[in-house]
Design a protein around this motif. Structure first.
Motif, short mmCIF file in Angstrom:
data_model
loop_
_atom_site.label_atom_id
_atom_site.label_comp_id
_atom_site.label_asym_id
_atom_site.label_seq_id
_atom_site.Cartn_x
_atom_site.Cartn_y
_atom_site.Cartn_z
N TYR A 23 29.84 54.94 76.65
CA TYR A 23 29.06 54.96 75.41
C TYR A 23 28.67 56.37 75.01
O TYR A 23 28.40 56.65 73.84
N THR A 26 30.64 57.80 72.14
CA THR A 26 30.62 57.14 70.83
C THR A 26 29.93 58.00 69.78
O THR A 26 29.17 58.92 70.10
N ASP A 27 30.17 57.66 68.52
CA ASP A 27 29.52 58.37 67.42
C ASP A 27 28.00 58.24 67.50
O ASP A 27 27.27 59.17 67.17
N ALA A 28 27.52 57.09 67.94
CA ALA A 28 26.08 56.87 68.05
C ALA A 28 25.43 57.84 69.04
O ALA A 28 24.26 58.18 68.90
N GLY A 30 26.58 60.90 69.51
CA GLY A 30 26.90 62.25 69.07
C GLY A 30 28.37 62.56 69.03
O GLY A 30 28.80 63.53 68.42
N GLY A 31 29.18 61.76 69.72
CA GLY A 31 30.63 61.91 69.68
C GLY A 31 31.13 63.21 70.29
O GLY A 31 30.43 63.90 71.01
N ASP A 33 31.84 66.12 69.04
CA ASP A 33 31.18 67.39 68.69
C ASP A 33 29.99 67.65 69.60
O ASP A 33 29.81 68.77 70.09
N GLN A 34 29.19 66.63 69.84
CA GLN A 34 28.02 66.77 70.70
C GLN A 34 28.45 67.09 72.13
O GLN A 34 27.87 67.94 72.79
N ALA A 62 35.39 63.03 75.05
CA ALA A 62 35.47 63.58 73.69
C ALA A 62 36.80 63.29 72.99
O ALA A 62 36.91 63.47 71.79
#
Length: 100
Positions: A23, A26-28, A30-31, A33-34, A62
């Motif tokens: 998880y 996931t985009d939630a 930060g995906g 980039d984070q 990533a």
């Protein structure tokens, strides 16, 4: 005052990197980039550092390209750098699962 290693600040939050940790990619959460920003801040000079193995596992979330890079770095990681709560076989298997 002793400041903690940047790798320890991020790495301790990743332990344990279990399959349910997916998880974090996931985009939630930060995906990619984070993940890239945190890994770069924690390991700017490479992964032969405390928690470097967990940072490699994290970076593999990533994307496939990052997982391939993490796999190459994990294979070259000195055994002494791998955390006592981890193993090279689990490190490689975790990253390979994200590379496929």
């Amino acid at each position: 005052m002793v400041l903690p290693e940047p790798s320890a600040i991020v790495g301790i939050q990743l332990v344990p990197m279990a399959p349910v940790s997916a998880y974090l990619g996931t985009d939630a959460a930060g995906g990619g980039d984070q993940i890239g920003k945190l890994v770069e801040a924690a390991a700017p000079a490479g992964f032969d550092i405390p928690f470097g193995d967990y940072l490699l596992m994290y970076s593999s979330l990533a994307g496939r390209e990052q997982a391939g890079e993490a796999l190459a770095a994990a294979r070259a990681l000195p055994t002494a750098t791998i955390d006592d709560g981890n193993s090279r076989s689990y490190l490689l298997a975790y990253i390979m699962a994200n590379a496929s």
